[in-house]
Motif scaffolding. Structure first.
Motif, short mmCIF file in Angstrom:
data_model
loop_
_atom_site.label_atom_id
_atom_site.label_comp_id
_atom_site.label_asym_id
_atom_site.label_seq_id
_atom_site.Cartn_x
_atom_site.Cartn_y
_atom_site.Cartn_z
N GLY A 215 0.81 -1.21 0.00
CA GLY A 215 0.00 0.00 0.00
C GLY A 215 0.85 1.27 0.00
O GLY A 215 0.47 2.27 0.59
N ILE A 216 2.00 1.20 -0.66
CA ILE A 216 2.93 2.32 -0.71
C ILE A 216 2.58 3.22 -1.89
O ILE A 216 2.30 2.73 -2.99
N GLU A 217 2.62 4.52 -1.68
CA GLU A 217 2.36 5.49 -2.74
C GLU A 217 3.69 6.10 -3.19
O GLU A 217 4.69 6.03 -2.47
N ALA A 218 3.66 6.72 -4.36
CA ALA A 218 4.88 7.32 -4.92
C ALA A 218 5.54 8.26 -3.93
O ALA A 218 6.76 8.24 -3.76
N LYS A 219 4.76 9.09 -3.27
CA LYS A 219 5.32 10.07 -2.33
C LYS A 219 6.11 9.41 -1.20
O LYS A 219 7.03 10.01 -0.65
N ASP A 220 5.77 8.16 -0.88
CA ASP A 220 6.47 7.45 0.21
C ASP A 220 7.90 7.07 -0.16
O ASP A 220 8.68 6.71 0.71
N LEU A 221 8.23 7.13 -1.47
CA LEU A 221 9.56 6.73 -1.93
C LEU A 221 10.48 7.91 -2.23
O LEU A 221 11.62 7.72 -2.62
N VAL A 222 9.98 9.13 -2.05
CA VAL A 222 10.78 10.31 -2.36
C VAL A 222 12.08 10.33 -1.55
O VAL A 222 13.15 10.62 -2.09
N GLY A 223 12.01 10.00 -0.29
CA GLY A 223 13.21 10.01 0.56
C GLY A 223 14.26 9.00 0.13
O GLY A 223 15.44 9.17 0.39
N ILE A 224 13.83 7.95 -0.55
CA ILE A 224 14.75 6.90 -1.00
C ILE A 224 15.30 7.20 -2.39
O ILE A 224 16.49 7.06 -2.64
N LEU A 225 14.41 7.62 -3.29
CA LEU A 225 14.81 7.80 -4.69
C LEU A 225 15.26 9.22 -5.02
O LEU A 225 15.94 9.42 -6.02
N GLY A 226 14.87 10.22 -4.23
CA GLY A 226 15.41 11.55 -4.42
C GLY A 226 14.40 12.66 -4.67
O GLY A 226 14.52 13.72 -4.10
N SER A 227 13.42 12.43 -5.53
CA SER A 227 12.41 13.45 -5.80
C SER A 227 11.18 12.76 -6.38
O SER A 227 11.26 11.63 -6.86
N ILE A 228 10.07 13.46 -6.37
CA ILE A 228 8.85 12.89 -6.93
C ILE A 228 9.01 12.66 -8.43
O ILE A 228 8.47 11.70 -8.97
N GLU A 229 9.80 13.50 -9.09
CA GLU A 229 10.04 13.32 -10.52
C GLU A 229 10.78 12.02 -10.79
O GLU A 229 10.44 11.26 -11.70
N ILE A 230 11.80 11.75 -9.98
CA ILE A 230 12.57 10.51 -10.14
C ILE A 230 11.68 9.31 -9.83
O ILE A 230 11.69 8.31 -10.56
N VAL A 231 10.89 9.40 -8.76
CA VAL A 231 9.98 8.31 -8.41
C VAL A 231 9.05 8.02 -9.58
O VAL A 231 8.86 6.86 -9.97
N THR A 232 8.49 9.06 -10.16
CA THR A 232 7.57 8.90 -11.28
C THR A 232 8.26 8.23 -12.48
O THR A 232 7.70 7.33 -13.10
N GLN A 233 9.49 8.66 -12.76
CA GLN A 233 10.23 8.08 -13.88
C GLN A 233 10.59 6.62 -13.62
O GLN A 233 10.53 5.78 -14.53
N VAL A 234 10.95 6.30 -12.39
CA VAL A 234 11.27 4.91 -12.04
C VAL A 234 10.02 4.05 -12.14
O VAL A 234 10.04 2.96 -12.71
N MET A 235 8.90 4.55 -11.61
CA MET A 235 7.65 3.78 -11.62
C MET A 235 7.15 3.55 -13.05
O MET A 235 6.55 2.52 -13.33
N SER A 236 7.41 4.48 -13.94
CA SER A 236 6.95 4.33 -15.33
C SER A 236 7.92 3.50 -16.16
O SER A 236 7.63 3.16 -17.31
N GLY A 237 9.10 3.20 -15.59
CA GLY A 237 10.10 2.42 -16.31
C GLY A 237 11.01 3.27 -17.19
O GLY A 237 11.84 2.74 -17.91
N GLU A 238 10.88 4.58 -17.12
CA GLU A 238 11.70 5.48 -17.92
C GLU A 238 13.13 5.58 -17.38
O GLU A 238 14.05 5.89 -18.14
N LEU A 239 13.30 5.33 -16.09
CA LEU A 239 14.59 5.51 -15.44
C LEU A 239 14.93 4.25 -14.67
O LEU A 239 14.09 3.71 -13.95
N GLU A 240 16.17 3.76 -14.83
CA GLU A 240 16.61 2.59 -14.07
C GLU A 240 17.00 2.99 -12.65
O GLU A 240 17.43 4.11 -12.40
N ILE A 241 16.87 2.06 -11.75
CA ILE A 241 17.20 2.27 -10.35
C ILE A 241 18.71 2.11 -10.17
O ILE A 241 19.30 1.16 -10.66
#
Length: 134
Positions: free
Chosen positions: A86-112
């Protein structure tokens, strides 16, 4: 605070859940249910965390051998874990860096990255390698 791994508790968990090499779809489904149950818990003990890692590896091995056409990717694993917890994108900002990066990772546009994978592994209590392309 360092948590101490208790071998007796881990042995009890192994005895209860009886993880083993998965050979059938039914076994895979059973272990997937256990993984989801563990992921739903707010705080896993070190022993539960070790069991979770083992089960994820067993499932990954089975699915890698049986579902080559629909092989999971770091992206799909992240989405699955997010949905299960039940994790939302905003919950990963602290790990991935920004909401933009989270969005790109979730869409598959950016590798982790390796660093992000380590943060995600710690956050989800799984091996960081699940989030890296091999």
């Amino acid at each position: 605070m360092t948590l101490i791994f208790n071998s007796d508790i881990y042995s009890q968990l192994l005895s209860y859940y009886q993880p083993r090499i998965i050979k059938t779809e039914e076994e895979n489904e059973k272990f997937l249910e256990i993984v989801e149950e563990l992921l739903a818990r707010p705080n896993l003990s070190p022993e539960e965390d070790a069991l979770l890692e083992l089960l994820v590896k067993l499932i990954e091995d089975f699915e890698g051998n049986h579902y080559q056409l629909n092989a999971s990717t770091p992206h799909s694993r992240l989405l699955h874990l997010m949905e299960a917890k039940g994790i939302e994108a905003k919950d990963l900002v602290g790990i991935l860096g920004s909401i933009e990066i989270v969005t790109q990772v979730m869409s598959g546009e950016l590798e982790i990255t390796q660093e992000q994978a380590e943060g995600l592994g710690e956050f989800f209590h799984v091996e960081p390698s699940l989030f890296i392309y091999n």
